[in-house]
Motif scaffolding. Structure first.
Motif, mmCIF file in Angstrom:
data_model
loop_
_atom_site.group_PDB
_atom_site.id
_atom_site.type_symbol
_atom_site.label_atom_id
_atom_site.label_comp_id
_atom_site.label_asym_id
_atom_site.label_seq_id
_atom_site.Cartn_x
_atom_site.Cartn_y
_atom_site.Cartn_z
ATOM 1 N N UNK A 11 0.861 -1.177 0.000
ATOM 2 C CA UNK A 11 0.000 0.000 0.000
ATOM 3 C C UNK A 11 0.901 1.231 0.000
ATOM 4 N N UNK A 12 0.759 2.066 -1.018
ATOM 5 C CA UNK A 12 1.585 3.256 -1.187
ATOM 6 C C UNK A 12 0.771 4.498 -0.872
ATOM 7 N N UNK A 13 1.303 5.360 0.001
ATOM 8 C CA UNK A 13 0.646 6.626 0.326
ATOM 9 C C UNK A 13 0.685 7.537 -0.892
ATOM 10 N N UNK A 14 -0.448 8.150 -1.204
ATOM 11 C CA UNK A 14 -0.535 9.046 -2.351
ATOM 12 C C UNK A 14 0.086 10.397 -2.020
ATOM 13 N N UNK A 15 -0.177 10.890 -0.828
ATOM 14 C CA UNK A 15 0.354 12.186 -0.411
ATOM 15 C C UNK A 15 1.758 12.013 0.168
ATOM 16 N N UNK A 16 2.628 13.017 -0.020
ATOM 17 C CA UNK A 16 3.967 12.944 0.575
ATOM 18 C C UNK A 16 3.889 12.857 2.097
ATOM 19 N N UNK A 17 4.887 12.203 2.685
ATOM 20 C CA UNK A 17 4.934 12.001 4.127
ATOM 21 C C UNK A 17 6.241 12.589 4.663
ATOM 22 N N UNK A 18 6.170 13.179 5.834
ATOM 23 C CA UNK A 18 7.348 13.725 6.503
ATOM 24 C C UNK A 18 8.283 12.560 6.843
ATOM 25 N N UNK A 19 9.465 12.551 6.279
ATOM 26 C CA UNK A 19 10.402 11.442 6.476
ATOM 27 C C UNK A 19 11.015 11.428 7.872
ATOM 28 N N UNK A 42 1.532 -6.919 5.608
ATOM 29 C CA UNK A 42 1.547 -6.173 4.355
ATOM 30 C C UNK A 42 2.593 -5.078 4.442
ATOM 31 N N UNK A 43 2.981 -4.519 3.305
ATOM 32 C CA UNK A 43 3.969 -3.459 3.259
ATOM 33 C C UNK A 43 3.274 -2.126 3.032
ATOM 34 N N UNK A 44 3.721 -1.111 3.747
ATOM 35 C CA UNK A 44 3.152 0.225 3.641
ATOM 36 C C UNK A 44 4.281 1.177 3.247
ATOM 37 N N UNK A 45 4.140 1.801 2.074
ATOM 38 C CA UNK A 45 5.207 2.627 1.510
ATOM 39 C C UNK A 45 4.838 4.106 1.555
ATOM 40 N N UNK A 46 5.850 4.926 1.802
ATOM 41 C CA UNK A 46 5.672 6.370 1.937
ATOM 42 C C UNK A 46 6.789 7.076 1.187
ATOM 43 N N UNK A 47 6.448 8.147 0.468
ATOM 44 C CA UNK A 47 7.430 8.913 -0.296
ATOM 45 C C UNK A 47 7.519 10.319 0.288
ATOM 46 N N UNK A 48 8.709 10.892 0.252
ATOM 47 C CA UNK A 48 8.944 12.231 0.797
ATOM 48 C C UNK A 48 8.365 13.318 -0.111
ATOM 49 N N UNK A 49 8.314 14.537 0.403
ATOM 50 C CA UNK A 49 7.804 15.675 -0.370
ATOM 51 C C UNK A 49 8.610 15.916 -1.639
ATOM 52 N N UNK A 50 9.919 15.812 -1.553
ATOM 53 C CA UNK A 50 10.766 16.022 -2.727
ATOM 54 C C UNK A 50 10.758 14.812 -3.659
ATOM 55 N N UNK A 51 10.245 13.686 -3.187
ATOM 56 C CA UNK A 51 10.156 12.489 -4.016
ATOM 57 C C UNK A 51 11.456 11.736 -4.164
ATOM 58 N N UNK A 52 12.453 12.060 -3.345
ATOM 59 C CA UNK A 52 13.746 11.393 -3.469
ATOM 60 C C UNK A 52 14.005 10.359 -2.365
ATOM 61 N N UNK A 86 -6.344 8.128 -0.873
ATOM 62 C CA UNK A 86 -5.294 8.338 0.128
ATOM 63 C C UNK A 86 -4.113 7.398 -0.099
ATOM 64 N N UNK A 87 -4.401 6.254 -0.724
ATOM 65 C CA UNK A 87 -3.366 5.253 -0.957
ATOM 66 C C UNK A 87 -3.718 4.451 -2.196
ATOM 67 N N UNK A 88 -2.731 3.790 -2.743
ATOM 68 C CA UNK A 88 -2.918 2.936 -3.905
ATOM 69 C C UNK A 88 -2.218 1.603 -3.622
ATOM 70 N N UNK A 89 -2.808 0.515 -4.091
ATOM 71 C CA UNK A 89 -2.225 -0.804 -3.880
ATOM 72 C C UNK A 89 -1.346 -1.177 -5.066
ATOM 73 N N UNK A 90 -0.136 -1.630 -4.765
ATOM 74 C CA UNK A 90 0.815 -2.078 -5.774
ATOM 75 C C UNK A 90 1.035 -3.573 -5.610
ATOM 76 N N UNK A 91 1.628 -4.198 -6.613
ATOM 77 C CA UNK A 91 2.077 -5.575 -6.435
ATOM 78 C C UNK A 91 3.601 -5.552 -6.263
ATOM 79 N N UNK A 92 4.189 -6.695 -6.013
ATOM 80 C CA UNK A 92 5.624 -6.768 -5.726
ATOM 81 C C UNK A 92 6.460 -6.245 -6.888
ATOM 82 N N UNK A 93 6.047 -6.522 -8.115
ATOM 83 C CA UNK A 93 6.781 -6.054 -9.290
ATOM 84 C C UNK A 93 6.759 -4.537 -9.365
#
Length: 121
Positions: A11-19, A42-52, A86-93
């Motif tokens: 599960x990937x967060x759509x909005x950036x998260x404070x790292x 399950x795995x829960x993924x979060x991306x920073x504001x800058x996306x890096x 708020x989130x999107x589901x991905x597969x392992x690939x």
């Protein structure tokens, strides 16, 4: 990198998260905003504001695991999502491609094969 069984959701967060958020902060986000069970494996993924930067949180055999990756150049390419999600589901690939910097939105998969007489799933 690593292999995930088909039963494990990503599960990937759509909005950036404070790292700066720790395991507890990310766990609270997963529970309160997504209504997900953080102990599900399950795995829960979060991306920073800058996306890096990306963090992936999961529960494993009595403790939390937190994977953290920072790109030295470039940005993680997020998949397209529905407005208001708020989130999107991905597969392992898709997760592996995301972590490798591949633009998941531009990848096209062939239709899944299924045996004759059975509906594709």
């Amino acid at each position: 990198m690593f292999t995930l069984p088909a039963s494990v959701r990503v599960v990937l967060a759509v909005e950036p998260v404070d790292m700066r958020k720790s395991i507890d902060g990310l766990m609270t986000l997963v529970r309160a905003e997504w209504g997900e069970d953080v102990y599900s494996g399950h795995l829960f993924a979060f991306v920073s504001r800058k996306g890096d930067r990306v963090k992936v949180l999961t529960w494993s055999r009595g403790g939390f695991v937190l994977l953290y990756k920072r790109l030295e150049t470039g940005r993680f390419r997020l998949p397209r999502v529905d407005a208001g999600a708020q989130a999107v589901t991905l597969d392992a690939t898709q997760l592996a491609m995301l972590l490798d910097g591949i633009d998941v939105a531009d990848v096209r998969r062939p239709p899944a094969w299924s045996p004759p007489g059975r509906a594709a799933s």
